[in-house]
Motif scaffolding. Structure first.
Motif, PDB file in Angstrom:
ATOM      1  N   LEU A  21       0.825  -1.197   0.000  1.00 52.64           N
ATOM      2  CA  LEU A  21       0.000   0.000   0.000  1.00 52.64           C
ATOM      3  C   LEU A  21       0.868   1.259   0.000  1.00 52.64           C
ATOM      4  O   LEU A  21       0.629   2.206  -0.748  1.00 52.64           O
ATOM      5  N   ALA A  27      -2.217   6.341  -0.314  1.00 50.57           N
ATOM      6  CA  ALA A  27      -2.958   6.475   0.942  1.00 50.57           C
ATOM      7  C   ALA A  27      -2.876   7.914   1.448  1.00 50.57           C
ATOM      8  O   ALA A  27      -1.808   8.517   1.486  1.00 50.57           O
ATOM      9  N   LEU A  55      -9.098   2.315   1.340  1.00 50.31           N
ATOM     10  CA  LEU A  55      -7.733   1.796   1.525  1.00 50.31           C
ATOM     11  C   LEU A  55      -7.574   1.482   2.998  1.00 50.31           C
ATOM     12  O   LEU A  55      -7.856   2.327   3.857  1.00 50.31           O
ATOM     13  N   GLU A  57      -5.367   0.822   6.072  1.00 58.26           N
ATOM     14  CA  GLU A  57      -4.050   0.942   6.684  1.00 58.26           C
ATOM     15  C   GLU A  57      -4.005   0.080   7.938  1.00 58.26           C
ATOM     16  O   GLU A  57      -4.888  -0.738   8.174  1.00 58.26           O
ATOM     17  N   ILE A 130      -5.265  -4.483  -0.501  1.00 61.35           N
ATOM     18  CA  ILE A 130      -4.961  -3.225   0.175  1.00 61.35           C
ATOM     19  C   ILE A 130      -6.197  -2.395   0.482  1.00 61.35           C
ATOM     20  O   ILE A 130      -6.116  -1.390   1.181  1.00 61.35           O
TER      21      ILE A 130
END
Length: 731
Positions: A21, A27, A55, A57, A130
């Protein structure tokens, strides 16, 4: 075989996923039209009020695109998409109220009140999930069939394709920005030899607009005379041949738009892609480097002041002539009196005079003669190799004659003379070093003879030099073995006869020749590197002796030492004097330094500053042998003097020669006017003393009061003088 624990494998997968990612540089970035369009397409296809690209994280879900309800980034723990990325399949929640995993989810019980959710994972080329492309509705949907799920997965793959394209675009943009920011010129050409890319530096270098270069054959930057060879080599490489230039940096000449040429440094690279062979070039304009190299070459071989050859160039040329077994005539020329010009009028006038000399010398010499400046006021001449000895003497004699005419420089008229030393090869030397040394011996003798003369080298001159070198070698041994000693000559008040000072004079107690006076060795000492260590020894020894006399109860007395030119020029003079005084606990007023006026008038600012510092400390500063050099009244005002010493040459015939008497009177008056103490040297008779007293002289030195004595005898003289003074005071 030991297997990795499941939780460790999960940690590795998560670490790889987060790195994947991060590597996409997406991001946390702002919304972009391409991703908004895909999200809108998903919402339209599935008639969903909400669609998102998310996305995931480590602890946070970020929204890259939002259709419908606006959402801030949310915690990963409450994200629907966290479940989506757990497999490659589409993740569907028909009714969140009926799914125990989500009944209490903040997004279900609060805005945006999600009831239906379907998401497809965003899978990188390396297989890492991701994030997700998802749709959502505030009403449940009982049916979301396999075909619809496949369409959603296809849209997710389009999102990933755009992310990878975006990544490549960033790389290309970075490369383009870098290429346009650098001062290096970048080119690329295709398999047809035509230019596909140029950066701004290339456009600036060659003077084209971008549209004038793109699509053009690369030979628009190749000079006409080089195109044939260039095109042949380029065709061979682009056809799949090899070249030794790849990966190397070479210097060539290129052509600019205005058809002028520019030296460049070029490095080539080669690649193959779907379109065939491509070639790139990195080009640097090396015009400044070429100019710098040429300038350095000139500096290495040319005197910058006069434009003549310098010593390095002259010696190389001379060696080439001698290596070819040709005869050679070398002359070294030294300007007599040039230093006076520099001292009195400054370096600017002196430089202009040297330039005038550099013009006159070649003008009187035969064609083919080489004239060089070795530095300072010394020039060298190399006559053509076929010059006979008689011709050489005539040619160099013309140089002497040329200086009979004055030079007019900067509103001043100068009458210069020259000293010339001449040497012939192979008689006087078979290589450049030996021949120049022979000419230097002859020049030294010509200057000793009084200047304004020319002398041919004679082997006897070398013998004299060898003798001087032998003396220097012996002096080194003398310094190491303690053979050098100081004798002390009194300086007295002419009114009272009281000894107020004493001058330290060097002697050499030679183990074979006995006690030697300075005339036997001083010239050899002053011309060697020993001048500094011997000078510092004299300074320290004189201070030591003065302190020893004080320790024995003798009254304080000023001891004077003579400085060598090397000490005067040394940047450590002040420190040596201060150290010597401190080491022997002497007050600065107990020390006097004597310099000849010729040495003192060397135009060296740091040396002058050192003497001024010592004068301010309280050290006495004297001109020795005053009246025999070139000092002027203005120079006396400038130099930090306390004392003038009138040379003995004016005292010897003081009573019989009216000229000597007049000069002595003038020197005494000058000293008095400037507030300086004046000491007459060389007083031998009572008559001379009386005459000097009548002229106003207060102090003297000479055989009438005592010759230079060893330290123990000088001590007795000082004791007697002190006792005599005590007796006079009590009488």
């Amino acid at each position: 075989m030991h297997e990795e624990p499941d939780e460790d494998r999960i940690d590795d997968i998560e670490r790889g996923r987060l790195e994947a990612l991060s590597g996409l540089w997406i991001a946390g970035t702002a919304p972009e039209r391409r991703f908004d369009a895909v999200a809108q397409l998903a919402a339209d296809l599935f008639e969903a009020p909400m669609a998102f690209i998310t996305l995931i994280e480590k602890d946070l879900q970020r929204f890259k695109a939002i259709v419908g309800a606006g959402h801030p980034d949310i915690a990963r723990s409450v994200s629907f998409c966290t479940h989506t990325i757990e497999s490659d399949d589409t993740f569907v929640i028909p009714d969140a109220h009926a799914d125990p995993r989500f009944t209490e989810n903040p997004q279900v019980i609060g805005a945006p009140f999600v009831r239906f959710y379907a998401g497809a994972p965003l899978v990188t080329r390396d297989g890492f999930r991701i994030g997700a492309l998802c749709i959502a509705d505030t009403a449940p949907r009982r049916r979301f069939d396999a075909q619809q799920q496949q369409v959603l997965k296809h849209l997710a793959s389009l999102v990933m394709e755009q992310m990878h394209l975006r990544q490549e675009e960033i790389v290309r943009s970075t490369v383009l920005n870098f290429s346009n920011a650098t001062e290096l010129a970048f080119f690329s050409i295709n398999a047809g030899g035509r230019i596909e890319f140029v950066n701004r530096a290339a456009l600036r270098l060659f003077g084209y607009e971008r549209g004038e270069m793109l699509g053009q054959p690369i030979d628009i930057i190749i000079p006409d005379r080089l195109r044939g060879a260039h095109n042949a080599g380029l065709a061979r490489v682009l056809a799949g041949g090899s070249t030794r230039l790849i990966g190397k940096t070479v210097e060539v000449v290129a052509r600019k738009r205005d058809e002028s040429e520019v030296p460049i440094e070029i490095s080539l690279s080669l690649w193959n892609d779907e379109r065939g062979v491509g070639m790139g070039a990195i080009i640097r304009d090396i015009s400044e480097r070429r100019e710098r190299d040429a300038r350095l070459l000139r500096m290495a071989n040319q005197d910058t002041l006069t434009g003549l050859s310098n010593r390095n160039s002259f010696e190389s040329l001379l060696q080439d002539v001698l290596s070819a077994n040709h005869g050679a005539t070398v002359a070294l020329v030294d300007l007599d009196g040039f230093k006076d010009v520099n001292d009195s009028l400054g370096h600017a006038v002196g430089d202009a005079l040297l330039q005038a000399v550099a013009v006159r010398l070649p003008a009187v010499l035969p064609a083919g003669a080489t004239v060089a400046r070795f530095g300072g006021d010394e020039f060298a001449i190399l006559l053509p190799k076929d010059t006979q000895a008689t011709q050489a003497l005539a040619s160099i004699g013309a140089v002497l004659s040329a200086f009979e005419s004055p030079f007019e420089v900067g509103g001043h008229v100068f009458q210069l003379a020259v000293s010339i030393g001449l040497a012939l090869a192979p008689d006087h030397g078979e290589d450049a070093e030996e021949l120049l040394a022979s000419a230097d011996f002859a020049l030294y003798r010509a200057k000793q003879a009084g200047g304004s003369t020319m002398l041919m080298f004679d082997p006897e001159m070398r013998s004299d030099s060898l003798a001087r070198r032998a003396t220097q070698d012996e002096l080194l041994r003398a310094l190491q073995n303690g053979e050098l000693v100081l004798h002390y000559q009194p300086q007295v008040s002419l009114d009272t006869g009281h000894v107020f000072g004493i001058e330290a004079l060097i002697r050499w107690q030679h183990p074979e020749r006995g006690l030697l006076f300075p005339g036997a060795f001083l010239a050899a000492l002053e011309s060697s590197s020993l001048a500094l260590p011997v000078g510092w020894w004299v300074l320290d020894e004189a201070c030591r002796q003065a302190a020893a006399w004080q320790a024995k109860g003798l009254p304080p007395i000023k001891v004077s030492v003579n400085l060598f030119a090397a000490q005067y020029r040394a940047g450590t003079l002040v420190q040596h004097v201060v150290d010597a005084l401190a080491a022997h606990r002497l007050h600065p007023s107990a020390l006097g330094l004597e310099v000849t006026e010729t040495i003192a008038l060397l135009n060296e600012d740091h040396a002058f500053a050192a003497m001024r510092t010592l004068r301010e400390l309280g050290v006495d500063i004297a001109f020795d042998d005053f009246g025999t050099g070139y000092a002027s009244l203005s120079s006396l005002q400038r130099f930090p003097l306390t004392t003038l010493k009138i040379d003995r040459s004016f005292i010897g015939d003081l009573l019989s020669n009216p000229h000597d008497a007049a000069i002595t009177r003038a020197l005494l008056m000058m000293g008095n006017e400037l507030g300086l103490k004046t000491i007459a040297e060389g007083i031998e008779t009572e008559e001379q003393e009386i005459a000097l007293r009548l002229l106003g002289c207060k102090a003297g030195q000479g055989y009438r009061y005592g010759k230079a004595l060893p330290a123990d005898e000088a001590e007795m003289l000082l004791a007697a003088s002190s006792a005599d003074q005590c007796a006079k005071r009590t009488a």
